[in-house]
Scaffold this active site. Sequence first.
Site, short mmCIF file in Angstrom:
data_model
loop_
_atom_site.label_atom_id
_atom_site.label_comp_id
_atom_site.label_asym_id
_atom_site.label_seq_id
_atom_site.Cartn_x
_atom_site.Cartn_y
_atom_site.Cartn_z
N CYS A 31 24.13 28.29 80.36
CA CYS A 31 23.92 27.82 81.73
C CYS A 31 24.34 26.45 81.82
CB CYS A 31 22.26 28.14 82.09
SG CYS A 31 21.87 27.81 83.75
N HIS B 196 18.70 33.56 88.92
CA HIS B 196 18.56 32.27 89.16
C HIS B 196 18.06 32.18 90.74
CE1 HIS B 196 20.41 28.97 86.85
NE2 HIS B 196 21.32 29.95 86.63
N HIS C 102 22.57 37.07 85.26
CA HIS C 102 22.10 35.68 84.96
C HIS C 102 22.11 34.91 86.52
CE1 HIS C 102 22.76 31.90 82.83
NE2 HIS C 102 22.94 31.40 84.15
N GLU C 103 23.24 35.37 87.10
CA GLU C 103 23.08 34.53 88.62
C GLU C 103 21.97 35.22 89.62
OE1 GLU C 103 24.74 31.94 88.92
OE2 GLU C 103 25.92 32.24 87.04
N GLN D 220 21.28 26.20 91.91
CA GLN D 220 21.89 25.12 91.18
C GLN D 220 22.71 23.87 91.78
OE1 GLN D 220 24.16 28.44 88.62
NE2 GLN D 220 23.46 27.09 87.07
#
Length: 168
Positions: A90, A136, A132-133, A52
Amino acid sequence: MTMRPIRIIGDPVLRTECDPVTSFDAELRALVADLMDTMLGAPGRAGVAAPQIGVGLRVFVYDADGHRGHLVNPEIVELSEELQDDDEGCLSIPGFYFPTPRAMHVTVAGFDQHGEPLTVTGSGFLARALQHETDHLAGRLYVDTLRGAARRQALREIRTGRFDRPSA
């Protein structure tokens, strides 16, 4: 304090599987510090993964349900069969929230920034943030898990490109 700009959907780094960290050195510690500064630099952030901020390494930070930390080379080792289906958003798809199925409980194993083994177990919102992370780092975004009408709506809205741009 170094807040780094958040990459937005459409940036190829968000769809690329990250490389494992092989050197637990000052450069890694600086990355963890930048990730933490980026997460804590704006309200409401529950986590930031390295891609990110444009870095293709398996590292993320989290701050959920009173638990704050980081994981290097994380792997999900246990997911409960019990599910939760709350709204999820997000930083890389700013302004959009959709009901996203996730395991209610999760255990993630990895390392800290010094190379020491680390295991984090969480439930509820912490479990959601950890999943979620970790996604990624595999080049997955939460909208990839959506099905049916929710997926169609999410993709339609994302195509408009009208995002609430995050600061930093």
